[in-house]
Design a protein around this motif. Structure first.
Motif, PDB file in Angstrom:
ATOM      1  N   GLN A  62       0.742  -1.283  -0.141  1.00  0.00           N
ATOM      2  CA  GLN A  62       0.079   0.125  -0.174  1.00  0.00           C
ATOM      3  C   GLN A  62       0.784   1.372  -0.013  1.00  0.00           C
ATOM      4  O   GLN A  62       0.432   2.372  -0.766  1.00  0.00           O
ATOM      5  CB  GLN A  62      -0.822   0.010   1.128  1.00  0.00           C
ATOM      6  CG  GLN A  62      -1.916  -0.843   1.090  1.00  0.00           C
ATOM      7  CD  GLN A  62      -2.946  -0.951   2.368  1.00  0.00           C
ATOM      8  OE1 GLN A  62      -3.085  -0.004   3.160  1.00  0.00           O
ATOM      9  NE2 GLN A  62      -3.348  -2.165   2.788  1.00  0.00           N
ATOM     10  N   LEU A  63       1.793   1.272   0.879  1.00  0.00           N
ATOM     11  CA  LEU A  63       2.874   2.372   0.817  1.00  0.00           C
ATOM     12  C   LEU A  63       3.597   2.727  -0.520  1.00  0.00           C
ATOM     13  O   LEU A  63       3.592   3.780  -1.002  1.00  0.00           O
ATOM     14  CB  LEU A  63       3.651   2.196   2.023  1.00  0.00           C
ATOM     15  CG  LEU A  63       3.150   2.300   3.481  1.00  0.00           C
ATOM     16  CD1 LEU A  63       4.397   2.281   4.640  1.00  0.00           C
ATOM     17  CD2 LEU A  63       2.472   3.565   3.743  1.00  0.00           C
ATOM     18  N   THR A  65       2.624   1.702  -3.256  1.00  0.00           N
ATOM     19  CA  THR A  65       1.616   1.980  -4.172  1.00  0.00           C
ATOM     20  C   THR A  65       1.188   3.686  -4.046  1.00  0.00           C
ATOM     21  O   THR A  65       0.930   4.587  -4.969  1.00  0.00           O
ATOM     22  CB  THR A  65       0.104   1.272  -4.220  1.00  0.00           C
ATOM     23  OG1 THR A  65       0.497   0.077  -4.136  1.00  0.00           O
ATOM     24  CG2 THR A  65      -0.851   1.895  -4.867  1.00  0.00           C
ATOM     25  N   GLN A  66       1.249   4.209  -2.822  1.00  0.00           N
ATOM     26  CA  GLN A  66       0.752   5.547  -2.605  1.00  0.00           C
ATOM     27  C   GLN A  66       2.087   6.340  -3.169  1.00  0.00           C
ATOM     28  O   GLN A  66       1.625   7.495  -3.550  1.00  0.00           O
ATOM     29  CB  GLN A  66       0.892   5.897  -1.093  1.00  0.00           C
ATOM     30  CG  GLN A  66      -0.480   5.147  -0.400  1.00  0.00           C
ATOM     31  CD  GLN A  66      -0.720   5.399   0.894  1.00  0.00           C
ATOM     32  OE1 GLN A  66       0.504   6.019   1.554  1.00  0.00           O
ATOM     33  NE2 GLN A  66      -1.103   4.684   1.819  1.00  0.00           N
ATOM     34  N   GLU A  67       3.150   6.093  -3.277  1.00  0.00           N
ATOM     35  CA  GLU A  67       4.498   6.756  -3.695  1.00  0.00           C
ATOM     36  C   GLU A  67       4.316   6.643  -5.138  1.00  0.00           C
ATOM     37  O   GLU A  67       5.130   7.274  -5.843  1.00  0.00           O
ATOM     38  CB  GLU A  67       5.621   5.853  -3.090  1.00  0.00           C
ATOM     39  CG  GLU A  67       5.782   6.300  -1.517  1.00  0.00           C
ATOM     40  CD  GLU A  67       7.069   5.777  -0.986  1.00  0.00           C
ATOM     41  OE1 GLU A  67       7.822   5.415  -1.808  1.00  0.00           O
ATOM     42  OE2 GLU A  67       7.218   5.640   0.011  1.00  0.00           O
ATOM     43  N   PRO A  89      -6.537   8.225  -7.154  1.00  0.00           N
ATOM     44  CA  PRO A  89      -5.866   7.382  -6.190  1.00  0.00           C
ATOM     45  C   PRO A  89      -5.257   6.359  -6.803  1.00  0.00           C
ATOM     46  O   PRO A  89      -5.453   5.979  -7.765  1.00  0.00           O
ATOM     47  CB  PRO A  89      -7.378   6.956  -5.500  1.00  0.00           C
ATOM     48  CG  PRO A  89      -8.458   8.208  -5.858  1.00  0.00           C
ATOM     49  CD  PRO A  89      -7.869   8.887  -7.072  1.00  0.00           C
ATOM     50  N   THR A  90      -4.205   5.935  -6.092  1.00  0.00           N
ATOM     51  CA  THR A  90      -3.470   4.641  -6.378  1.00  0.00           C
ATOM     52  C   THR A  90      -3.638   3.499  -5.607  1.00  0.00           C
ATOM     53  O   THR A  90      -2.688   2.472  -5.789  1.00  0.00           O
ATOM     54  CB  THR A  90      -1.959   5.236  -6.318  1.00  0.00           C
ATOM     55  OG1 THR A  90      -1.864   5.655  -4.928  1.00  0.00           O
ATOM     56  CG2 THR A  90      -1.731   6.435  -7.090  1.00  0.00           C
ATOM     57  N   GLN A  91      -4.608   3.314  -4.610  1.00  0.00           N
ATOM     58  CA  GLN A  91      -4.902   2.357  -4.018  1.00  0.00           C
ATOM     59  C   GLN A  91      -6.230   2.213  -3.385  1.00  0.00           C
ATOM     60  O   GLN A  91      -6.825   3.273  -3.155  1.00  0.00           O
ATOM     61  CB  GLN A  91      -3.960   2.013  -2.767  1.00  0.00           C
ATOM     62  CG  GLN A  91      -4.138   3.042  -1.669  1.00  0.00           C
ATOM     63  CD  GLN A  91      -3.242   2.873  -0.178  1.00  0.00           C
ATOM     64  OE1 GLN A  91      -2.827   3.778  -0.085  1.00  0.00           O
ATOM     65  NE2 GLN A  91      -3.485   1.757   0.093  1.00  0.00           N
ATOM     66  N   ARG A 206      -6.232   9.955   6.006  1.00  0.00           N
ATOM     67  CA  ARG A 206      -5.217  10.304   4.905  1.00  0.00           C
ATOM     68  C   ARG A 206      -5.714   9.838   3.519  1.00  0.00           C
ATOM     69  O   ARG A 206      -5.252  10.813   2.513  1.00  0.00           O
ATOM     70  CB  ARG A 206      -3.971   9.329   5.464  1.00  0.00           C
ATOM     71  CG  ARG A 206      -4.110   8.078   5.179  1.00  0.00           C
ATOM     72  CD  ARG A 206      -2.641   7.316   5.542  1.00  0.00           C
ATOM     73  NE  ARG A 206      -2.663   6.003   5.432  1.00  0.00           N
ATOM     74  CZ  ARG A 206      -2.845   5.193   6.562  1.00  0.00           C
ATOM     75  NH1 ARG A 206      -2.798   5.816   7.765  1.00  0.00           N
ATOM     76  NH2 ARG A 206      -2.541   3.833   6.253  1.00  0.00           N
ATOM     77  N   HIS A 207      -6.626   8.905   3.358  1.00  0.00           N
ATOM     78  CA  HIS A 207      -7.168   8.769   1.973  1.00  0.00           C
ATOM     79  C   HIS A 207      -7.946  10.039   1.589  1.00  0.00           C
ATOM     80  O   HIS A 207      -7.842  10.427   0.355  1.00  0.00           O
ATOM     81  CB  HIS A 207      -7.874   7.547   2.064  1.00  0.00           C
ATOM     82  CG  HIS A 207      -7.158   6.226   2.120  1.00  0.00           C
ATOM     83  ND1 HIS A 207      -6.246   5.563   1.143  1.00  0.00           N
ATOM     84  CD2 HIS A 207      -6.964   5.380   3.397  1.00  0.00           C
ATOM     85  CE1 HIS A 207      -5.784   4.702   1.695  1.00  0.00           C
ATOM     86  NE2 HIS A 207      -6.041   4.389   2.943  1.00  0.00           N
ATOM     87  N   ARG A 210      -5.664  12.690   0.619  1.00  0.00           N
ATOM     88  CA  ARG A 210      -4.874  12.669  -0.555  1.00  0.00           C
ATOM     89  C   ARG A 210      -5.851  13.215  -1.685  1.00  0.00           C
ATOM     90  O   ARG A 210      -5.195  13.843  -2.901  1.00  0.00           O
ATOM     91  CB  ARG A 210      -4.671  11.422  -0.891  1.00  0.00           C
ATOM     92  CG  ARG A 210      -3.845  11.187  -2.081  1.00  0.00           C
ATOM     93  CD  ARG A 210      -3.038   9.577  -2.167  1.00  0.00           C
ATOM     94  NE  ARG A 210      -2.301   9.366  -0.767  1.00  0.00           N
ATOM     95  CZ  ARG A 210      -2.778   8.273  -0.213  1.00  0.00           C
ATOM     96  NH1 ARG A 210      -4.040   7.592  -0.033  1.00  0.00           N
ATOM     97  NH2 ARG A 210      -2.126   8.028   1.047  1.00  0.00           N
ATOM     98  N   ILE A 426       2.057   7.493   7.493  1.00  0.00           N
ATOM     99  CA  ILE A 426       2.945   6.895   6.428  1.00  0.00           C
ATOM    100  C   ILE A 426       4.734   6.997   7.202  1.00  0.00           C
ATOM    101  O   ILE A 426       5.277   6.116   7.314  1.00  0.00           O
ATOM    102  CB  ILE A 426       3.181   7.451   5.151  1.00  0.00           C
ATOM    103  CG1 ILE A 426       1.717   7.111   4.537  1.00  0.00           C
ATOM    104  CG2 ILE A 426       4.409   6.801   4.372  1.00  0.00           C
ATOM    105  CD1 ILE A 426       1.738   7.646   3.053  1.00  0.00           C
TER     106      ILE A 426
END
Length: 467
Positions: A62-63, A65-67, A89-91, A206-207, A210, A426
């Motif tokens: 997940q982390l 993917t966030q990056e 969103p990336t995840q 945090r989602h 973002r 994170i």
């Protein structure tokens, strides 16, 4: 093609295992050991080979993917991302795990509501609604049409000390997560606004942040919640615009903020002109302490929903806006989705006006009270934190246990739990602790057996673990 040969040495990266794995992924991609488009091993396969929990691998994925390092595709797997930047969103907000092929596992990760007759109550309400359908169901819903439901919410919240408020102060949303996003959209300004929250907090914060291109900064907490000195230091350093906190029922630590601490937090919010989101979605049904909305009514957005007390499927939430800001909240909702869908708003109104929602909430609380007694009786000799009415408890682990090791051993014995690091930001740090959900949807005997298993494990830490 799946890169089944990739297996990093986590011992070469200090810190928690999930961060070590994230660093290893970052390094392997930078060095070209994992090429763009390469498919990574499944969570379970890599966890087995690295001797860590699936949750550890899942969080690392997940982390990454966030990056933007990885890209996850439902049904296909996780891949090294292409070099082109991704938009949006990336995840996923939550990583679902299908337990249909693992019926021996008891899931204590989420406090699922018990079945206390929601289906029958919803069926009766929908039949009544169906008898009065008219041409209005052909048009767009409107904020004006939600006025009766906003009035009903005032009654639903009559057991809370929220200060002076009325239907004109309320905006209706599609659940608590949508309520958070609505307030962000209403209040944030600038390119990279900053949101402050507890350093262990609900991941949805945090989602949602973002989506509005905001940075989230964690503030230190203790057994009573957010520390005023730490909050003031964060305000001076970051120039934040919004503070998100859970004074009544902190998730995941089950702490409750006292009246003096609440007043101190409100004073700091005024000093630094913070808007305050008071997340009360998990709260017990009654409180004898004034809410932040009562202490600082000019800047507090009180967020709640029916997901934890009536039905998560309903997707119905609300915001009690600061004094004089109700119209701003409703206009933000209107710009996002006009108003609630008529089936949702009419069903919620019927459940509230008939008293069915209140009766469901009462029965749900009875089941959770029984589950809590089972958990406290089994785990009471350990350092556990809980509140009557709250559907989870917090367990700092005894010396000798690390959270990842405990979670792996618990899963091996058929019990799934959440580690503290799932609630850390994170770049944050997490204690060796876990959250146990009361899980009302699980049969009582299976729940009792699962809690007994956890008690046995807590009492027997690994003898070779460094302490």
């Amino acid at each position: 093609m799946t890169d089944t040969s990739w297996q990093p040495d986590l011992d070469s990266h200090p810190g928690p295992k999930y961060l070590a794995l994230t660093r290893a992924l970052r390094e392997a991609i930078r060095l070209g050991e994992l090429a763009p488009g390469a498919q990574l091993p499944t969570v379970r396969d890599l966890a087995w080979r690295l001797h860590v929990t699936p949750g550890t691998v899942s969080r690392a994925y997940q982390l990454a993917t966030q990056e933007g390092l990885l890209a996850a595709t439902v049904g296909r797997g996780t891949f090294v991302a292409a070099r082109a930047p991704r938009l949006g969103p990336t995840q996923a907000l939550f990583q679902e795990r299908d337990l249909s092929d693992e019926p021996w596992l008891v899931d204590l990760r989420s406090p699922q509501l018990p079945d206390v007759g929601q289906g029958a109550a919803f069926s009766a309400a929908m039949q009544k609604i169906g008898q009065g359908l008219d041409a209005a169901w052909q048009d767009y819903p409107s904020q004006r049409g939600e006025a009766p439901l906003r009035a009903a919410i005032c009654g639903w919240l009559s057991d809370r000390l929220l200060g002076t408020f009325g239907p004109e102060d309320i905006a209706l949303t599609h659940g608590g997560q949508n309520a958070l996003l609505l307030v962000f959209l209403c209040c944030l300004r600038g390119d990279r606004p900053v949101i402050l929250t507890e350093d262990l907090a609900y991941p949805g914060i945090r989602h949602a942040a973002r989506l509005v291109r905001a940075d989230v900064v964690g503030v230190e907490i203790d057994d009573e919640g957010m520390l005023p000195d730490a909050l003031e230091a964060a305000c001076r350093r970051h120039g934040a615009q919004i503070l998100v906190l859970t004074p009544e029922a902190q998730n995941p630590t089950a702490s409750r903020m006292g009246a003096t601490r609440r007043a101190e937090i409100a004073a700091i919010a005024r000093r630094y002109d913070l808007q305050v989101i008071e997340d009360d979605c998990y709260s017990i049904t009654e409180s004898n302490l004034p809410a932040m909305r009562a202490i600082a009514p000019e800047r507090t957005w009180y967020v709640g929903s029916m997901s934890k007390s009536v039905s998560a499927a309903l997707r119905f939430g609300y915001v009690v806006c600061p004094s004089g800001m109700g119209e701003a909240g409703r206009l933000t909702a209107q710009h996002g989705f006009f108003a609630l869908a008529r089936p949702v708003s009419d069903l919620a109104l019927e459940l509230l006006e008939s008293g069915a929602a209140q009766e469901i909430r009462r029965k749900v609380q009875e089941v959770f009270a029984s589950r809590l007694m089972t958990a406290v009786n089994a785990l009471g000799r350990f350092d556990i934190r809980w509140q009557a009415g709250l559907p989870f408890l917090w367990v700092p682990l005894p010396s000798g246990w690390r959270a990842s090791t405990f979670a792996r051993q618990a899963e091996a014995e058929g019990v799934l739990i959440r580690q503290a690091d799932e609630y850390a930001l994170i770049h944050g740090r997490a204690p060796h602790a876990l959250r146990i959900a009361l899980a009302g949807a699980i049969p009582a005997d299976r729940y009792a057996s699962a809690v007994a298993t956890l008690a046995r494990l807590l009492g027997h830490p690994p003898s070779d673990m460094a302490v």
